[in-house]
Design a protein around this motif. Structure first.
Motif: not given
Length: 334
Positions: A2-6, A28-40, A88-92
């Motif tokens: 479960k990869i969360a991307i900020l 593609d590699r079978g993982h779930d992606v969780y997008y998080i906004g800075l206000a979330d 948690l991957w910080l990409r902002f």
């Protein structure tokens, strides 16, 4: 996983973003992606950080970047305990919210620090991103890889620096991205220096750097992963960005043209000098901006242009990153 991307905000995501490429490869590699906004984010107590996430799963069958981005923007939010995510991957980009949401970037880092403290893997490391949130981070690296630099808000300081350089300097915001408010100042045409410094200083400190003649050929965006060059089948994840005629900025969305970058021993020696510092600072994915024999910037939040490197070189760099991340997550929780 479960990869969360900020990110900053979901509605601002685009098909060619590096983040989009990475998220789609994770699917593609079978993982779930969780997008998080800075206000979330939601703080309940020191052990409980939640977030309102837009969740995308492999079974959604999003095979194109356009379909992916449209699905993301329309997806309903789900409240998730971040104890349940693997990374948690910080990409902002902190600069995008400087004017309208000045609280956003600092809050994102603070929440990420708590998530890390509670035992989750966070990349890039938020404890070090605190000191890397502007261009002064470059000063942590060896002097011989950096251009001559001055940071101030006083135009007289800049004038003195310009006189020392004798010909030209580059002025830009200490905290900025995307080529916004970047100026080249010629000593012979310095009559507007005071106004230029004051205009940049409205948003904070001003950074002045020596002008490198090699900049006429553009710059090289060079990706580092875990402190080492990102490479697939002998090809380095890098792209030369050549600015338009009469333009000093090499940012692609300012009109620069991406071309194949020639990576020689000189470039590899240069990036090798910053390798250990990036490792020490737990900077997982970084973009170096190289002009001549200097590193002009170290992009640690959301380095882009991976799409162009992939397109030009025909190598799946995103897959290399996600495969490495799978191993990193496995090792982290063993």
């Amino acid at each position: 996983m479960k990869i969360a991307i900020l990110i900053n905000q979901s509605h601002k995501e685009e098909e060619r973003f590096t983040t989009t490429m990475l998220a789609m490869k994770a699917l593609d590699r079978g993982h779930d992606v969780y997008y998080i906004g800075l206000a979330d984010f939601v703080y309940e107590d020191e052990q409980t950080i939640l977030a309102h996430c837009r969740i995308i799963k492999p079974e959604h069958g999003l095979s194109t970047p356009g379909a992916f981005v449209n699905h993301l923007k329309d997806a309903a939010k789900t409240l998730v305990n971040l104890e349940d995510i693997d990374v948690l991957w910080l990409r902002f980009d902190p600069t995008l919210d400087m004017i309208n949401r000045p609280w956003a970037a600092a809050a994102g880092i603070q929440f990420a620090q708590i998530v890390k403290k509670n035992g989750r893997l966070v990349i890039n490391d938020p404890d070090y991103l605190v000191q890397a949130n502007n261009k002064l981070y470059l000063e942590n690296f060896p002097k011989d890889v950096r251009p001559k630099t001055l940071v101030t808000r006083n135009h007289e300081d800049v004038l003195r620096f310009l006189e020392e350089q004798k010909e030209k300097i580059i002025l830009k915001p200490l905290k900025g991205s995307g080529g916004k408010n970047v100026f080249m100042i010629d000593y012979k045409e310095r009559q507007n220096l005071k106004q230029t410094v004051e205009a940049i200083a409205r948003d904070g400190y001003v950074i002045a750097q020596e002008y490198l003649p090699e900049a006429k050929k553009g710059d090289i965006r060079f990706f580092m992963m875990d402190g080492e060059p990102l490479i697939v089948d002998g090809k380095y994840a890098a792209v030369r960005r050549v600015q338009k005629e009469d333009e000093i900025r090499s940012n692609i969305h300012q009109g620069a043209k991406p071309e194949e970058a020639i990576i020689d021993e000189h470039i590899l020696n240069l990036v090798g000098k910053v390798s250990q510092q990036l490792k020490d600072d737990n900077m997982y994915l970084v973009g170096l901006d190289i002009v001549g024999d200097k590193i002009m910037e170290v992009n640690v939040f959301s380095p882009g242009a991976l799409f162009h490197a992939t397109e030009i070189l025909g190598k799946d760099f995103a897959n290399e990153i996600i495969v490495d991340l799978e191993k990193k997550v496995k090792d982290y929780y063993q």
